[in-house]
Design a protein around this motif. Structure first.
Motif, PDB file in Angstrom:
ATOM      1  N   CYS A  30       1.468  16.307  15.824  1.00 29.11           N
ATOM      2  CA  CYS A  30       3.071  16.728  14.969  1.00 29.11           C
ATOM      3  C   CYS A  30       3.078  17.952  14.407  1.00 29.11           C
ATOM      4  CB  CYS A  30       2.959  15.596  13.367  1.00 29.11           C
ATOM      5  SG  CYS A  30       2.893  13.519  13.491  1.00 29.11           S
ATOM      6  N   THR A  31       4.232  18.244  13.521  1.00 27.25           N
ATOM      7  CA  THR A  31       4.458  19.607  12.850  1.00 27.25           C
ATOM      8  C   THR A  31       4.609  18.580  11.097  1.00 27.25           C
ATOM      9  OG1 THR A  31       7.215  19.131  13.265  1.00 27.25           O
ATOM     10  CG2 THR A  31       6.205  20.445  14.714  1.00 27.25           C
ATOM     11  N   ILE A  32       5.068  19.869  10.489  1.00 29.42           N
ATOM     12  CA  ILE A  32       5.085  19.776   8.614  1.00 29.42           C
ATOM     13  C   ILE A  32       6.211  19.293   8.373  1.00 29.42           C
ATOM     14  CG2 ILE A  32       5.368  20.924   6.697  1.00 29.42           C
ATOM     15  CD1 ILE A  32       4.011  23.609   7.539  1.00 29.42           C
ATOM     16  N   ASP A  33       7.063  19.261   9.427  1.00 28.83           N
ATOM     17  CA  ASP A  33       8.420  18.482   9.276  1.00 28.83           C
ATOM     18  C   ASP A  33       8.524  17.426   9.533  1.00 28.83           C
ATOM     19  OD1 ASP A  33       9.246  18.994  11.749  1.00 28.83           O
ATOM     20  OD2 ASP A  33      11.367  20.227  11.203  1.00 28.83           O
ATOM     21  N   SER A  34       7.864  16.446  10.825  1.00 26.69           N
ATOM     22  CA  SER A  34       7.356  15.629  10.980  1.00 26.69           C
ATOM     23  C   SER A  34       6.167  14.047  10.897  1.00 26.69           C
ATOM     24  CB  SER A  34       7.572  15.383  12.738  1.00 26.69           C
ATOM     25  OG  SER A  34       6.219  16.232  13.278  1.00 26.69           O
ATOM     26  N   LEU A  35       5.099  14.883  10.002  1.00 24.11           N
ATOM     27  CA  LEU A  35       3.784  13.868   9.232  1.00 24.11           C
ATOM     28  C   LEU A  35       4.726  12.557   9.201  1.00 24.11           C
ATOM     29  CD1 LEU A  35       3.265  16.588   6.499  1.00 24.11           C
ATOM     30  CD2 LEU A  35       1.823  16.283   8.613  1.00 24.11           C
ATOM     31  N   PRO A  36       3.958  11.741   9.635  1.00 25.33           N
ATOM     32  CA  PRO A  36       4.146  10.114   9.829  1.00 25.33           C
ATOM     33  C   PRO A  36       3.767   9.844   8.539  1.00 25.33           C
ATOM     34  CG  PRO A  36       2.355  10.866  11.254  1.00 25.33           C
ATOM     35  CD  PRO A  36       2.909  12.206  11.049  1.00 25.33           C
ATOM     36  N   MET A  37       4.078  10.460   7.506  1.00 29.26           N
ATOM     37  CA  MET A  37       3.075   9.538   6.322  1.00 29.26           C
ATOM     38  C   MET A  37       2.975   7.800   5.721  1.00 29.26           C
ATOM     39  SD  MET A  37       2.152  12.167   5.254  1.00 29.26           S
ATOM     40  CE  MET A  37       1.166  12.717   3.792  1.00 29.26           C
ATOM     41  N   GLU A  38       3.763   7.123   6.302  1.00 27.51           N
ATOM     42  CA  GLU A  38       4.345   6.131   6.235  1.00 27.51           C
ATOM     43  C   GLU A  38       3.284   4.704   7.442  1.00 27.51           C
ATOM     44  OE1 GLU A  38       7.485   2.171   5.554  1.00 27.51           O
ATOM     45  OE2 GLU A  38       7.766   3.834   5.669  1.00 27.51           O
ATOM     46  N   THR A  39       3.586   5.231   7.962  1.00 23.56           N
ATOM     47  CA  THR A  39       2.882   5.086   9.414  1.00 23.56           C
ATOM     48  C   THR A  39       1.731   5.523   9.146  1.00 23.56           C
ATOM     49  OG1 THR A  39       4.652   5.666  10.645  1.00 23.56           O
ATOM     50  CG2 THR A  39       2.354   5.412  11.819  1.00 23.56           C
ATOM     51  N   LEU A  40       1.002   6.928   8.994  1.00 23.34           N
ATOM     52  CA  LEU A  40      -0.377   6.226   8.604  1.00 23.34           C
ATOM     53  C   LEU A  40      -1.364   5.402   7.332  1.00 23.34           C
ATOM     54  CD1 LEU A  40      -0.631  10.480   8.137  1.00 23.34           C
ATOM     55  CD2 LEU A  40      -2.141   8.585   9.984  1.00 23.34           C
ATOM     56  N   ALA A  41      -0.454   5.405   6.513  1.00 22.75           N
ATOM     57  CA  ALA A  41      -1.163   4.552   5.626  1.00 22.75           C
ATOM     58  C   ALA A  41      -0.582   2.982   5.894  1.00 22.75           C
ATOM     59  CB  ALA A  41       0.538   4.244   4.172  1.00 22.75           C
ATOM     60  N   ARG A  42       0.298   2.484   6.583  1.00 26.09           N
ATOM     61  CA  ARG A  42      -0.226   1.682   7.231  1.00 26.09           C
ATOM     62  C   ARG A  42      -0.886   1.054   8.620  1.00 26.09           C
ATOM     63  NH1 ARG A  42       5.522  -1.688   6.819  1.00 26.09           N
ATOM     64  NH2 ARG A  42       6.750  -0.356   5.392  1.00 26.09           N
ATOM     65  N   ARG A  43      -1.236   1.621   8.848  1.00 24.18           N
ATOM     66  CA  ARG A  43      -1.891   1.853   9.701  1.00 24.18           C
ATOM     67  C   ARG A  43      -3.609   1.583   9.415  1.00 24.18           C
ATOM     68  NH1 ARG A  43      -0.479   4.581  15.326  1.00 24.18           N
ATOM     69  NH2 ARG A  43       1.938   4.340  15.826  1.00 24.18           N
ATOM     70  N   PHE A  44      -3.976   2.616   8.364  1.00 25.71           N
ATOM     71  CA  PHE A  44      -5.434   2.978   7.805  1.00 25.71           C
ATOM     72  C   PHE A  44      -5.921   2.360   7.098  1.00 25.71           C
ATOM     73  CE2 PHE A  44      -8.500   4.078   5.898  1.00 25.71           C
ATOM     74  CZ  PHE A  44      -9.491   5.572   6.542  1.00 25.71           C
ATOM     75  N   LYS A  45      -6.551   1.085   8.274  1.00 25.22           N
ATOM     76  CA  LYS A  45      -7.348   0.092   7.172  1.00 25.22           C
ATOM     77  C   LYS A  45      -8.816  -0.242   7.158  1.00 25.22           C
ATOM     78  CE  LYS A  45      -3.024  -1.738   5.660  1.00 25.22           C
ATOM     79  NZ  LYS A  45      -3.255  -1.682   4.768  1.00 25.22           N
ATOM     80  N   VAL A  46      -9.400  -0.423   6.153  1.00 24.07           N
ATOM     81  CA  VAL A  46     -11.347  -0.449   5.970  1.00 24.07           C
ATOM     82  C   VAL A  46     -11.156  -1.936   6.417  1.00 24.07           C
ATOM     83  CG1 VAL A  46     -13.236  -0.090   4.969  1.00 24.07           C
ATOM     84  CG2 VAL A  46     -11.184   1.641   4.667  1.00 24.07           C
ATOM     85  N   ILE A  47     -10.292  -2.552   5.805  1.00 23.35           N
ATOM     86  CA  ILE A  47     -11.076  -3.631   5.930  1.00 23.35           C
ATOM     87  C   ILE A  47      -9.230  -4.711   6.536  1.00 23.35           C
ATOM     88  CG2 ILE A  47     -11.555  -6.245   5.614  1.00 23.35           C
ATOM     89  CD1 ILE A  47     -13.437  -4.756   2.887  1.00 23.35           C
ATOM     90  N   ARG A  48      -9.511  -5.119   7.866  1.00 25.30           N
ATOM     91  CA  ARG A  48      -8.472  -5.460   8.451  1.00 25.30           C
ATOM     92  C   ARG A  48      -8.142  -7.642   8.284  1.00 25.30           C
ATOM     93  NH1 ARG A  48      -5.417  -2.329  11.159  1.00 25.30           N
ATOM     94  NH2 ARG A  48      -6.509  -0.285  11.276  1.00 25.30           N
ATOM     95  N   THR A  49      -9.552  -7.877   7.948  1.00 27.59           N
ATOM     96  CA  THR A  49      -9.475  -9.583   7.303  1.00 27.59           C
ATOM     97  C   THR A  49      -7.997  -9.366   5.848  1.00 27.59           C
ATOM     98  OG1 THR A  49     -11.122  -9.554   9.233  1.00 27.59           O
ATOM     99  CG2 THR A  49     -10.507 -11.588   7.244  1.00 27.59           C
ATOM    100  N   THR A  50      -7.970 -10.324   5.577  1.00 24.95           N
ATOM    101  CA  THR A  50      -6.907 -10.854   5.001  1.00 24.95           C
ATOM    102  C   THR A  50      -7.474 -11.692   4.501  1.00 24.95           C
ATOM    103  OG1 THR A  50      -4.895 -10.145   5.315  1.00 24.95           O
ATOM    104  CG2 THR A  50      -4.654 -11.701   4.342  1.00 24.95           C
ATOM    105  N   MET A  51      -8.209 -11.275   2.908  1.00 19.54           N
ATOM    106  CA  MET A  51      -8.934 -12.734   2.407  1.00 19.54           C
ATOM    107  C   MET A  51      -7.506 -12.276   0.712  1.00 19.54           C
ATOM    108  SD  MET A  51     -11.612 -13.032   3.412  1.00 19.54           S
ATOM    109  CE  MET A  51     -12.790 -13.722   2.738  1.00 19.54           C
ATOM    110  N   ARG A  52      -7.907 -13.621   0.097  1.00 27.69           N
ATOM    111  CA  ARG A  52      -7.152 -13.879  -0.710  1.00 27.69           C
ATOM    112  C   ARG A  52      -7.999 -14.870  -2.345  1.00 27.69           C
ATOM    113  NH1 ARG A  52      -1.691 -14.555   0.453  1.00 27.69           N
ATOM    114  NH2 ARG A  52      -1.683 -15.123  -2.077  1.00 27.69           N
ATOM    115  N   PRO A  53      -7.922 -14.067  -3.317  1.00 30.42           N
ATOM    116  CA  PRO A  53      -8.926 -13.538  -4.673  1.00 30.42           C
ATOM    117  C   PRO A  53      -8.550 -15.147  -5.741  1.00 30.42           C
ATOM    118  CG  PRO A  53      -7.792 -12.300  -5.277  1.00 30.42           C
ATOM    119  CD  PRO A  53      -7.019 -12.822  -3.698  1.00 30.42           C
ATOM    120  N   VAL A  54      -9.188 -16.473  -5.490  1.00 27.73           N
ATOM    121  CA  VAL A  54      -8.969 -17.206  -6.467  1.00 27.73           C
ATOM    122  C   VAL A  54     -10.080 -17.445  -7.557  1.00 27.73           C
ATOM    123  CG1 VAL A  54      -9.730 -20.266  -6.164  1.00 27.73           C
ATOM    124  CG2 VAL A  54      -8.395 -18.793  -4.137  1.00 27.73           C
TER     125      VAL A  54
END
Length: 761
Positions: free
Chosen positions: A637-661
């Motif tokens: 990338c360059t400064i004017d093409s940083l994929p800020m939203e893409t980074l946030a969506r792709r970076f996951k520490v835990i991928r299994t979806t859990m729901r609190p009850v």
């Protein structure tokens, strides 16, 4: 300066506008506050200018008309981003991400990038993007600097390909300063209008790090230094603290279980912070299940100074995604999310995902990570699929944000360049005195492989031993084994399908049985390895990674109650294919078997642990240690093409979806527990300020449920939302008490139905 016209940032119900907030005053205040926040990483001029520019689009007739009642929505953020780029070139482009996104969130730099829902920054900055005309008055009221520098002392990475990664973090840090300053100034304005106390006044006076250290010293002075392993613990504490004067940077603390590393790491962190003018201690824990336990240890050590404002817990079980929460809840969440506390206890999910986040609520706290000591407890549990990006973050925080990360564990992962880890950490300094010698002195158990054991053989082991712990890899196996020995004296079961209150009650019972020398046969999932203080003479552990086996060994002869020859950890291979390790654990078990062949005489020795992690990382390869290829994505990338939203969506520490009850029942009783019933009533009537505290009270009554099971419970009307008109489905409770069992926790009457859905319970 004579005003030909007044411009406003925020309005009230006053027709004469006498108490409306002047726009120039708001911009100046946000700029000054953002600059103060950024001083921790020497970026005051950049953050101050971002604050001055963030609401520049309010210098338009369209926005001023909106303040007077015109319902038309007005983009008031993009003009500031445009001016930033025009005035300051590349640095202005970097600032523009946060200025344009200070309400909606950080967008990708260019259109067409993946995982994109927002209009890209490039599109918003182009002439084709329609904006109301910017009135020239702004240039008279906003005094911008002629030029802007990079943060003073900013150190470029020696690898040019990593420098875009550095700039993406700088953009997010500036965004953090801006959104926090904007929230505080706006919130303070409306509080003054409503004659409510200002935010700072509500939080009260917090003790200094010096005061906290004095209180910790008084607590540590009560610890015995003679007898058993106490002299070793005292030596570790002393030697760790003598290194607090070392320059900020990367550290490791390699201490075997029982060496007292939790309080030793806190003592080092306070000493180190005071010695170098750092601001806070952030304790990062791998599992939500032990965050309260660790915070409780710290509060006890700090005595009357360790209240909730000083030791802040943040793991967000109810609010994991503010973007999906009702707007009212998301706003309330902002009020406790900037980590403005001397000691923060949080999870790896919160810490690392926030550092890659794109939403204002998630990023607001980031600037408070700068100038801190970050202790990564059980560092070997750092998420494998994003391990390389996590290591890159730790490196950059130490390089340019005055952060001292401490990798704290008994089984140190091989994350340095010298261990062969690509782009690994460098100049990591060990705090513990001679870890190999410590391991020898604190050796308490022997570990051996017992081969294949079917369920009958396991049940026989549990029958023949009066005090024994058996740890298996899935909840179904644990339940099956417990049912096989349930009639034996002292048979107990522990699972994550129990809420924390239930688990605590089981563990208290277990400790009592062990202490009194009574039979105690505990079958558990791996949750007991997460720092739970129990001690058995024998532990059986289903095959897993060597780090997990070392954690299991930490529950054996923990305080040297028995002779080492009478204390053993038996690793076994379950013969039933139904009990094989989950897919994600299969490789760990394979690597363990490989290391076991070469190091079977001493499986917990430091060289065995190092060999295990080196082989594990080698087998995974660079690609699987950065599953989403985020580092490569940024490198191109360059400064004017940083994929800020893409980074946030792709970076996951835990991928299994859990729901609190929320489970408002005490095990074995069908009536609601009185205290949780009252808390639920309070939730239904809570005001804006009270909901966070109430949510915290409910944490200990939660069970995390897989998404499919959650939907099945919902479809069968076994769960229901609390006050859905106010909170949507953020707070969901169990309404069928028959589904909560004293032995098994949350369960279903037709498990075969869940099996058909592919669920593992």
């Amino acid at each position: 300066m004579t005003r030909s016209r007044r411009f406003y940032a925020h309005s009230t119900e006053s027709v004469d506008r006498s108490d409306w907030q002047a726009l120039d005053a708001h911009l100046e205040a946000v700029g000054a506050r953002a600059g103060e926040y950024a001083a921790a990483f020497n970026a005051r001029p950049l953050a101050r200018a971002a604050g001055q520019l963030h609401d520049l689009g309010k210098y338009t007739n369209a926005f001023q008309a909106r303040l007077s009642g015109d319902p038309a929505r007005v983009d008031h953020a993009t003009w500031g981003a445009r001016i930033a780029r025009q005035r300051y070139g590349n640095l202005g482009s970097l600032m523009a991400y946060g200025i344009a996104g200070h309400h909606a969130g950080l967008a990708n730099g260019r259109p067409g990038q993946e995982d994109q829902s927002r209009t890209s920054l490039h599109e918003r900055l182009s002439d084709a993007y329609s904006l109301p005309p910017l009135l020239p008055d702004w240039d008279q009221e906003v005094q911008l600097p002629a030029t802007l520098p990079l943060p003073d002392g900013f150190v470029p990475h020696p690898d040019p390909k990593r420098r875009i990664f550095q700039l993406s973090l700088l953009a997010r840090m500036l965004f953090s300063c801006l959104v926090d300053a904007d929230f505080v100034d706006t919130d303070d304005f409306y509080r003054r209008i409503k004659a409510r106390p200002l935010r700072e006044a509500e939080t009260g006076h917090k003790p200094s790090l010096h005061q906290l250290r004095e209180r910790l010293d008084a607590h540590l002075a009560k610890f015995p230094t003679e007898g058993g392993i106490n002299p070793i613990r005292a030596r570790i504490l002393h030697d760790v603290r003598t290194k607090a004067g070392l320059d900020p940077g990367q550290f490791s603390l390699t201490v075997p279980t029982g060496g007292g590393k939790t309080l030793a790491s806190l003592a080092f962190a306070l000493d180190h912070a005071i010695a170098h003018g750092l601001r806070r201690v952030i304790y990062v824990i791998p599992f939500t299940s032990i965050i309260e336990q660790t915070a409780r240890v710290f509060r006890h050590a700090l005595g009357e100074l360790g209240d909730d404002d000083v030791v802040l817990e943040h793991h967000g079980a109810f609010f994991d995604d503010p973007g999906k929460a009702p707007q009212s809840i998301a706003k309330r969440r902002l009020a406790m999310e900037n980590w403005d506390a001397p000691i923060v206890v949080t999870t790896a999910v919160q810490f690392f995902e926030s550092l890659f986040a794109d939403r204002p609520a998630r990023c607001r706290k980031l600037h408070n990570i700068a100038g801190s000591v970050v202790i990564l407890d059980e560092a070997q549990t750092l998420p494998l699929e994003s391990l390389r990006p996590c290591v890159a973050l730790l490196d950059e925080l130490a390089r340019n944000y005055r952060v001292s990360p401490v990798l704290c564990t008994a089984t140190q992962p091989a994350l340095t360049r010298s261990h062969g880890f690509k782009d690994g950490l460098e100049a990591v300094r060990e705090l513990a005195p001679d870890p190999p010698a410590l391991y020898e002195r604190l050796r308490r158990v022997r570990v051996r492989h017992a081969g294949v054991l079917d369920d009958d053989a396991l049940a026989d082991h549990l029958h023949r031993r009066e005090q024994v712990l058996c740890i298996v890899n899935n909840r179904r196996h644990a339940r099956h084994l417990f049912e096989a020995i349930g009639e034996h004296p002292g048979a107990r079961h522990l699972t994550t399908l129990m809420h924390a209150r239930h688990r605590s009650a089981v563990l208290a019972d277990v400790r009592s049985l062990l202490s009194d020398g009574q039979p105690c046969r505990l079958v558990s999932t791996s949750l007991i390895e997460a720092g739970v203080d129990v001690s058995f003479p024998t532990v059986l552990r289903a095959e897993a990674g060597l780090d997990a086996i070392a954690q299991a060994a930490g529950r054996c002869n923990r305080n040297k109650e028995w002779d080492i020859d009478a204390s053993e950890v038996l690793v076994f291979d379950p013969s039933n294919p139904d009990w094989a390790p989950p897919k994600e654990l299969k490789l760990f078990a394979e690597v363990f078997r490989s290391v076991e062949r070469a190091h079977r005489n001493d499986l917990l020795a430091i060289d065995a642990v190092t060999a295990y992690f080196r082989e594990l990382y080698w087998r995974l390869g660079d690609g699987r240690l950065d599953r989403e290829d985020l580092l490569a994505l940024l490198r191109d990338c360059t400064i004017d093409s940083l994929p800020m939203e893409t980074l946030a969506r792709r970076f996951k520490v835990i991928r299994t979806t859990m729901r609190p009850v929320i489970v408002p029942y005490i095990a074995g009783q069908h009536d609601e527990a009185p205290d949780v019933a009252e808390t639920l009533r309070q939730l239904e009537h809570a005001g804006d300020v009270g909901v966070t505290g109430i949510a915290r009270k409910l944490q200990s009554w939660l069970v995390q449920v897989p998404e499919q099971a959650y939907q099945a419970l919902w479809a069968s009307h076994a769960i229901a939302a609390v006050a859905p008109d106010r909170y949507g489905d953020q707070f969901v409770r169990l309404v069928n008490p028959r589904l909560y069992d004293a032995r098994f926790g949350l369960h279903w009457e037709q498990p075969q139905f869940l099996d058909a859905l592919g669920l593992v319970i």
